[in-house]
Design an enzyme around this catalytic site. Structure first.
Site, PDB file in Angstrom:
ATOM      1  N   VAL A 266      -9.109  -1.129  -5.990  1.00 27.70           N
ATOM      2  CA  VAL A 266      -9.400  -0.840  -3.933  1.00 27.70           C
ATOM      3  C   VAL A 266      -9.485   0.132  -3.804  1.00 27.70           C
ATOM      4  CG1 VAL A 266      -8.353  -1.140  -1.667  1.00 27.70           C
ATOM      5  CG2 VAL A 266      -6.880  -2.113  -4.056  1.00 27.70           C
TER       6      VAL A 266
ATOM      7  N   LYS B 105      -1.797  -0.970  -4.169  1.00 27.89           N
ATOM      8  CA  LYS B 105      -1.964  -0.202  -4.202  1.00 27.89           C
ATOM      9  C   LYS B 105      -1.886   0.920  -4.221  1.00 27.89           C
ATOM     10  CE  LYS B 105      -6.099   1.102  -0.737  1.00 27.89           C
ATOM     11  NZ  LYS B 105      -6.851   1.368   0.573  1.00 27.89           N
TER      12      LYS B 105
ATOM     13  N   TYR C  87       1.101  -1.965   0.370  1.00 28.41           N
ATOM     14  CA  TYR C  87       0.197  -0.117  -0.146  1.00 28.41           C
ATOM     15  C   TYR C  87       1.194   0.868   0.227  1.00 28.41           C
ATOM     16  CZ  TYR C  87      -4.253   3.113   1.214  1.00 28.41           C
ATOM     17  OH  TYR C  87      -5.256   3.768   1.429  1.00 28.41           O
TER      18      TYR C  87
END
Length: 305
Positions: free
Chosen positions: A207, A165, A137
């Site tokens: 996401v 992400k 992330y």
């Protein structure tokens, strides 16, 4: 190693609580079923939206096991790892695997602003201690640590680090990552307001946050964009944008839970220190949600694209 494709819409789901501050698995199940019906590709638990920092280890175990049972193999269940120490992150990854998760989303070290070298070492250590596939992330805006292309060069030596992400909010990063790594590093947009643009530029997935309240519209945008039906996707996205902007706000959890109430997919209960929205801000957010619900677009048969 469990294999699945890092692509499609992956909701970072909210954690549902009762008014007595316990897990509300009934309403949680209602939401997950709506996500599956809409055609999402995975379920992500324990992210920022899932109020991860307030969940106990036992609650995380309950959520993962319940979700794995609920999805019954239809989609992978991914658990977010956000820890303060490397030791705790390794333990969390081991727990996730034991509870039945199929993959991990990993934040860099929390609270401590690690150097590039320390951040790579942190991710590497966890990757070496789990068989689960990992999505890094990358959100320097909120977490003050950027995972650069040079850092990914090192991290991709580990086969189970497979996706990012992408939440830098720099749309050109999608192309930069593709130019550097091709398909070796899958990209999932982590910022709702630039998701359509990211998919058009080559991101494999999204996401998503507002998907918690509007699963069908979210998946429709993704499928239409992927099929090259850009104008149709654009029209839905234009309707969606005022709602999507509720995701890039410090009170995103309260905002999205309020939207879930409006679509029958959640309750407003949050865990303190978070509290439900009050006063003028509450009215402002409610107006956006009410207008969004009133003007929901008619969707094409996106599931059969």
């Amino acid at each position: 190693m469990p294999q699945f494709e890092w692509k499609g819409v992956m909701p970072a789901v909210t954690t549902k609580f009762t008014k007595n501050d316990t897990l509300d698995l009934e309403m949680f199940s209602t939401n997950i079923k709506a996500q599956l019906d809409a055609g999402v590709s995975a379920i992500i638990l324990g992210g920022t939206l899932g109020e991860a920092s307030t969940l106990t280890a036992e609650e995380k175990k309950t959520l993962v096991e319940h979700t794995v049972d609920l999805v019954n193999g239809k989609v992978p269940v991914i658990l977010n790892i956000a820890e303060q120490s490397t030791k705790d992150a390794v333990a969390a990854a081991e727990n996730a695997q034991r509870f039945g998760a199929s993959g991990l989303m990993m934040l860099p070290p929390m609270r401590y602003k690690a150097t590039d070298y320390e951040t790579v070492a942190y991710f590497r250590t966890v990757a070496q201690n789990t068989d689960l596939p990992i999505m890094i992330y990358n959100n320097p805006v909120d977490y003050k640590i950027e995972v650069t292309l040079e850092m990914f060069e090192e991290l991709l030596k580990h086969e189970n680090i497979q996706a990012v992400k992408e939440s830098t909010r720099d749309l050109t990063n999608v192309t930069r990552i593709k130019n550097a790594f091709g398909d070796r590093l899958k990209i999932l947009c982590g910022v709702d307001t630039i998701a359509l643009e990211s998919i058009v530029m080559g991101a494999e997935g999204w996401v998503a946050g507002l998907v918690c309240a509007f699963p069908q519209e979210t998946v429709a945008i993704y499928k239409l964009a992927l099929a090259g039906r850009i104008e149709e996707a654009r029209q839905i996205f234009r309707w969606f944008l005022p709602l999507l902007e509720l995701d890039i706000n410090p009170q995103l959890v309260q905002n999205i839970k309020l939207a879930e109430v409006a679509t029958g997919l959640g309750t407003e209960y949050v865990r303190p220190p978070r509290l439900p929205l009050q006063g003028e801000e509450r009215e402002r957010v409610l107006q956006i949600i009410e207008e969004g619900v009133r003007s929901r677009p008619e969707l094409p048969d996106y599931k059969n694209i």
